[in-house]
Scaffold this active site. Structure first.
Site, short mmCIF file in Angstrom:
data_model
loop_
_atom_site.label_atom_id
_atom_site.label_comp_id
_atom_site.label_asym_id
_atom_site.label_seq_id
_atom_site.Cartn_x
_atom_site.Cartn_y
_atom_site.Cartn_z
N SER A 114 26.25 34.17 -0.79
CA SER A 114 25.87 35.56 -1.09
C SER A 114 24.35 35.73 -1.19
CB SER A 114 26.55 36.02 -2.38
OG SER A 114 27.95 36.04 -2.24
N HIS B 60 32.34 23.80 6.78
CA HIS B 60 32.19 25.02 5.99
C HIS B 60 33.40 25.17 5.07
CE1 HIS B 60 31.87 29.28 4.98
NE2 HIS B 60 30.62 29.20 5.34
N GLU C 240 26.92 25.18 -0.67
CA GLU C 240 27.49 26.52 -0.77
C GLU C 240 28.59 26.52 -1.84
OE1 GLU C 240 29.46 27.63 2.90
OE2 GLU C 240 30.73 25.88 2.78
N ILE D 35 30.69 32.58 -2.34
CA ILE D 35 30.72 32.94 -0.92
C ILE D 35 31.54 34.20 -0.72
CG2 ILE D 35 31.41 32.21 1.39
CD1 ILE D 35 31.02 29.33 0.47
N GLY D 36 30.89 35.25 -0.24
CA GLY D 36 31.58 36.50 0.05
C GLY D 36 32.06 37.24 -1.18
N GLY E 281 25.32 34.10 5.07
CA GLY E 281 26.63 34.59 5.48
C GLY E 281 26.59 36.05 5.88
N GLY E 282 27.14 36.92 5.03
CA GLY E 282 27.24 38.34 5.36
C GLY E 282 25.92 39.00 5.70
#
Length: 244
Positions: free
Chosen positions: A202, A84, A156, A161-162, A223-224
């Site tokens: 995301s 990751h 990813e 990401i995030g 993810g989130g």
């Protein structure tokens, strides 16, 4: 690094109740190591499978803080996320180390969910394809055709990401199509079509439909959105698309 064992157990109960009966695609949850056993108990008789967030490539030894593939197998873990972007960036994991982990996971019967992706700076410099090709070639180094088919790739883009920024469906599909072509060159067309390539970055119920309908996007590494009920919405969107 989210959810205590109790919180993870409670959320797993919710997922089992809400996602019962879905069989058209695989659903994995990857809680922290501390919650694996409790989540395993909850999902053991359901359609949800257990994954881990990381592992080391040795069976045992003086590797304080690490977890082995054999430890995961004993908990009925079926898949493990490897490489990751956060492991690469924060903990300095190299392509060589990730390759060792992939080989160990395969040897122990675990499905590697192999993460690749470029940073914002690399994309702005036009290096996206160079970066992901290097990651794939080094990650698959030494894998036979039969082993390669068992690997799941998760693209990813690190810049998505995030951050709340998501790759457009066209941007994601472009990279996924490139990966299929690369895999067909490394192995053959059958291998390239059989390997599942997920998109991660995301993913939300608002943007997932446009991504999932793309030809070469087989699923998502969430993810989130996997920490709340929106994960259930994502699964239902997939179910509707597949059923049609």
């Amino acid at each position: 690094m989210n959810k205590t064992p109790s919180e993870a157990q409670s959320f797993a109960n919710l997922l089992v109740n809400e996602l019962v009966g879905i069989k058209s695609f695989d659903i994995y949850v990857a809680p922290p190591f501390t919650a694996l056993d409790r989540v395993r108990e909850v999902i053991s008789s359901s359609n949800i499978k257990l994954a881990a967030q990381n592992m080391y490539y040795e069976d045992s030894g003086a590797f304080t803080g690490e977890v082995s593939a054999k430890m995961l197998k004993d908990l009925n873990v079926e898949a493990v996320i490897i490489g990751h972007s956060e492991r690469r960036k924060i903990f300095g994991e190299t392509d060589e180390l990730i390759n060792k982990k992939i080989k160990k996971a395969l040897n122990e019967g675990l499905t590697p969910i192999f993460c690749i992706g470029e940073t914002l700076e690399e994309r702005q410099k036009g290096l996206t394809f160079c970066v992901v090709e290097k990651q794939v070639r080094e990650g698959f180094y030494g894998l036979s055709r039969e082993e390669a088919i068992k690997v799941v790739i998760a693209y990813e883009p690190v810049w998505a990401i995030g951050t709340g920024v998501v790759a457009t469906p066209w941007q994601a599909q472009e990279v996924h199509a490139f990966l299929r072509k690369l895999l067909s060159e490394m192995y053959d067309t059958e291998v390239a079509q059989k390997i599942r390539i997920l998109y991660g970055g995301s993913v939300t119920p608002e943007n997932w439909f446009g991504l999932f309908v793309q030809k070469d996007i087989d699923g998502a590494l969430v993810g989130g959105a996997s920490l709340k009920e929106s994960f259930i919405e994502l699964a239902r969107i997939m179910e509707r698309v597949i059923s049609k």
